[in-house]
Write a protein that holds these residues in place. Structure first.
Motif, PDB file in Angstrom:
ATOM      1  N   UNK A 219       0.810  -1.301  -0.085  1.00 35.78           N
ATOM      2  CA  UNK A 219      -0.057   0.151   0.137  1.00 35.78           C
ATOM      3  C   UNK A 219       0.786   1.201   0.052  1.00 35.78           C
ATOM      4  N   UNK A 220       2.065   1.308   0.951  1.00 35.66           N
ATOM      5  CA  UNK A 220       2.790   2.237   1.239  1.00 35.66           C
ATOM      6  C   UNK A 220       3.529   2.399  -0.268  1.00 35.66           C
ATOM      7  N   UNK A 221       4.137   1.451  -0.898  1.00 41.21           N
ATOM      8  CA  UNK A 221       4.672   1.449  -2.115  1.00 41.21           C
ATOM      9  C   UNK A 221       4.084   2.211  -3.175  1.00 41.21           C
ATOM     10  N   UNK A 222       2.765   1.688  -3.304  1.00 42.81           N
ATOM     11  CA  UNK A 222       1.835   2.188  -4.535  1.00 42.81           C
ATOM     12  C   UNK A 222       1.370   3.815  -4.190  1.00 42.81           C
ATOM     13  N   UNK A 223       1.344   3.951  -3.013  1.00 41.60           N
ATOM     14  CA  UNK A 223       1.000   5.489  -2.594  1.00 41.60           C
ATOM     15  C   UNK A 223       2.065   6.319  -3.125  1.00 41.60           C
ATOM     16  N   UNK A 224       3.384   5.865  -2.585  1.00 43.58           N
ATOM     17  CA  UNK A 224       4.539   6.660  -3.000  1.00 43.58           C
ATOM     18  C   UNK A 224       5.128   6.572  -4.564  1.00 43.58           C
ATOM     19  N   UNK A 225       4.257   5.788  -5.286  1.00 40.71           N
ATOM     20  CA  UNK A 225       4.429   5.832  -6.827  1.00 40.71           C
ATOM     21  C   UNK A 225       3.577   6.970  -7.269  1.00 40.71           C
ATOM     22  N   UNK A 226       2.382   6.946  -6.757  1.00 39.43           N
ATOM     23  CA  UNK A 226       1.137   7.993  -7.188  1.00 39.43           C
ATOM     24  C   UNK A 226       1.851   9.310  -6.847  1.00 39.43           C
ATOM     25  N   UNK A 227       2.409   9.326  -5.737  1.00 42.69           N
ATOM     26  CA  UNK A 227       3.092  10.812  -5.532  1.00 42.69           C
ATOM     27  C   UNK A 227       4.363  11.035  -5.979  1.00 42.69           C
ATOM     28  N   UNK A 228       5.005  10.064  -6.697  1.00 42.88           N
ATOM     29  CA  UNK A 228       6.135  10.350  -7.389  1.00 42.88           C
ATOM     30  C   UNK A 228       7.520  10.530  -6.559  1.00 42.88           C
ATOM     31  N   UNK A 230       8.842   7.579  -4.812  1.00 45.94           N
ATOM     32  CA  UNK A 230       9.970   6.400  -4.907  1.00 45.94           C
ATOM     33  C   UNK A 230      10.316   5.852  -6.378  1.00 45.94           C
ATOM     34  N   UNK A 231      10.697   6.781  -7.220  1.00 44.69           N
ATOM     35  CA  UNK A 231      11.076   6.213  -8.608  1.00 44.69           C
ATOM     36  C   UNK A 231      12.148   5.104  -8.335  1.00 44.69           C
ATOM     37  N   UNK A 307      23.890   8.731  -2.597  1.00 50.50           N
ATOM     38  CA  UNK A 307      22.856   7.637  -3.148  1.00 50.50           C
ATOM     39  C   UNK A 307      21.633   7.682  -2.141  1.00 50.50           C
ATOM     40  N   UNK A 308      20.509   7.290  -2.525  1.00 48.37           N
ATOM     41  CA  UNK A 308      19.179   7.563  -2.051  1.00 48.37           C
ATOM     42  C   UNK A 308      18.637   6.066  -1.631  1.00 48.37           C
ATOM     43  N   UNK A 309      18.452   6.083  -0.321  1.00 50.82           N
ATOM     44  CA  UNK A 309      17.660   4.740   0.296  1.00 50.82           C
ATOM     45  C   UNK A 309      16.396   4.923   0.846  1.00 50.82           C
ATOM     46  N   UNK A 310      15.620   3.944   0.416  1.00 48.37           N
ATOM     47  CA  UNK A 310      14.204   3.881   0.852  1.00 48.37           C
ATOM     48  C   UNK A 310      14.346   2.925   2.152  1.00 48.37           C
ATOM     49  N   UNK A 323       9.888   5.699   4.489  1.00 38.57           N
ATOM     50  CA  UNK A 323      10.830   6.861   4.154  1.00 38.57           C
ATOM     51  C   UNK A 323      11.885   6.853   3.661  1.00 38.57           C
ATOM     52  N   UNK A 324      12.524   8.018   3.288  1.00 32.81           N
ATOM     53  CA  UNK A 324      13.696   7.963   2.699  1.00 32.81           C
ATOM     54  C   UNK A 324      15.098   8.748   3.130  1.00 32.81           C
ATOM     55  N   UNK A 325      16.224   8.505   2.768  1.00 36.48           N
ATOM     56  CA  UNK A 325      17.456   9.353   3.177  1.00 36.48           C
ATOM     57  C   UNK A 325      18.343   9.443   2.155  1.00 36.48           C
ATOM     58  N   UNK A 326      19.297  10.299   2.413  1.00 37.35           N
ATOM     59  CA  UNK A 326      20.556  10.292   1.198  1.00 37.35           C
ATOM     60  C   UNK A 326      21.773  10.143   1.978  1.00 37.35           C
TER      61      UNK A 326
END
Ligand code: HMG
Length: 394
Positions: A219-228, A230-231, A307-310, A323-326
């Motif tokens: 669910x969270x992955x799909x939401x992240x895709x919809x909001x751009x 987590x490419x 590098x970006x990490x989820x 969530x995400x970090x660099x």
């Protein structure tokens, strides 16, 4: 999603360290004792060893032992918020953070609290700590995840036990990982795993818990895709809560048919680095995803600064957050892979008899005085005993 002003300070993980007890059980021995094929544990569950905590290494001692090596005097004076995240709490009232504050010798001008939400608690702590530092940029926050995972002898969950702590110092302009302010989260009451106050062991609807975990990630992955947010091509690694490595693998596999082959291969390769420590330690509940982060950073030579990490954090009951970090320039200089692997290699292997006796040994609950001896000479802090219902630490 959190709205943070664009001129807010950049915050995230400035230091990270871990502690795990110096005893372990080899899961091949456990498989033989329980009449299982060892490959069920080694491949099917994806674990090789599990850490076993002696009574003197409770969650307070482990938490202090995780944080001690990474803090200098200036950090200790600047910490304004101390959070211990745990679901193995030692007291219904007093926060374990207060004992930890004392053991670490922190300046008393801080807020010291304990957070509970199963394995999600440390992520709640990290996000609160980031918000705290954004609004108090001159101060730091210390977040420690500390747990002992217990399911009971001869239960399906027995092979997924473990013990350990991960400590993280959150500051502005961090040296290791900048945490992005926008993240996605979900809370939904679920009966997948719980531990009533009267029980020292957790109860789990094992297969159901796996479905809820993967479902929340999807669910969270799909939401992240919809909001751009987590490419896949922008993500160099994707970390999971690791109760046992097969669980994280199942989360990652749910992406196999949804993202391009090269992206899936890259995330799979990085996933292997993220489970090196966890496979030897087992489930440390709320610290598991942060042990995966430490494992990735210390065991992967191919990651680069920038590098970006989820991170997918999951806690039964249930709360999930993506969530995400660099990664920051020079992040490798802040790590100590040799010390961590040597500590794992130096642990004492338990026989089945020793493991079962340690599992069954409990602290006194009737107010009598109990004295414990230190079992890990390399650990600066330990529980020395109980007197008049109060834990005594050294
Ligand atoms: P089980 O019933 O013993 O396992 O319990 P199984 O019989 O399904 O076997 C496990 C896997 O081994 C299966 O693979 C088998 O096929 C395979 P899968 O279908 O899962 O891919 N297998 C073999 N593979 C190779 N060679 C063989 C062999 N035999 C079998 N010879 C279970 C497993 C995980 C359910 C149990 O250990 C359990 O209940 N654990 C506790 C709950 C848990 O960890 N749930 C995870 C999701 S919830 C979560 O992560 C939160 C948590 O950390 C708590 C918190 O938030 O605080 C738990």
């Amino acid at each position: 999603m959190t709205a943070v002003s664009s001129d807010a300070p950049v915050v995230g993980i400035d230091r990270i360290d871990c502690y795990t007890p110096n005893h372990y059980l080899d899961l091949v021995d456990l498989a033989h004792a329980r009449g299982e094929d060892p490959n069920k544990y080694l491949i099917g569950i994806g674990q090789s060893k599990m850490a076993v905590a002696a009574l003197d290494q409770d969650i307070v001692a482990m938490a202090a032992n995780a944080a001690e090596p990474m803090l200098n005097a200036e950090d200790k004076a600047n910490i304004g918020l101390l959070i211990v995240a745990t679901e193995s709490g030692i007291d219904q009232s007093k926060a374990s953070a207060l004992f930890v504050e004392n053991l670490l010798g922190l300046d008393e001008h801080l807020r010291a609290i304990e957070i509970k939400e199963a394995c999600y608690g440390a992520t709640a702590g990290v996000q609160l700590a980031c918000d705290y530092v954004r609004s108090h940029p001159g101060r730091k926050a210390l977040v420690i995840a500390s747990d002992i995972a217990r399911y009971g002898l001869r239960t399906a969950g027995e092979v997924t036990q473990g013990a350990g702590s991960v400590a993280m110092l959150i500051s502005r302009d961090p040296s290791i990982l900048v945490i992005e302010p926008e993240s996605l989260y979900l809370s939904r009451s679920t009966g997948d795993f719980w531990r009533p106050n009267y029980s020292t062991e957790a109860f789990a609807r094992g297969k159901f818990s796996e479905q809820v975990y993967v479902g929340m990630f999807d669910e969270l992955w799909d939401e992240a895709q919809g909001k751009g947010m987590a490419r896949p091509e922008d993500l160099q690694a994707l970390l999971f809560h690791i109760p046992f490595s097969k669980m994280g693998r199942k989360g990652l596999r749910s992406l196999e048919s949804r993202i391009d082959g090269p992206d899936y291969e890259r995330l799979t390769q990085r996933f292997e680095s993220s489970i090196v420590y966890g496979k030897q330690v087992g489930n440390i509940y709320t610290g598991s995803i942060y042990l995966a982060l430490l494992s990735l950073l210390e065991n992967d030579d191919t990651l680069r600064e920038g590098d970006r990490i989820g991170l997918f954090s999951y806690g039964s009951g249930s709360v999930g957050e993506l969530y995400f970090g660099r990664l920051q320039p020079g992040y490798r200089d802040r790590l100590d892979p040799r010390r961590h692997q040597s500590a794992l290699d130096a642990r004492q292997q338990l026989t089945m008899e020793q493991y079962e006796s340690m599992f069954e040994g409990q602290l006194a609950t009737d107010g009598s005085t109990q004295t414990l001896t230190q079992t890990d000479p390399a650990a600066p802090h330990y529980l020395a005993g109980i007197k008049e219902h109060e834990r005594q630490y050294r």
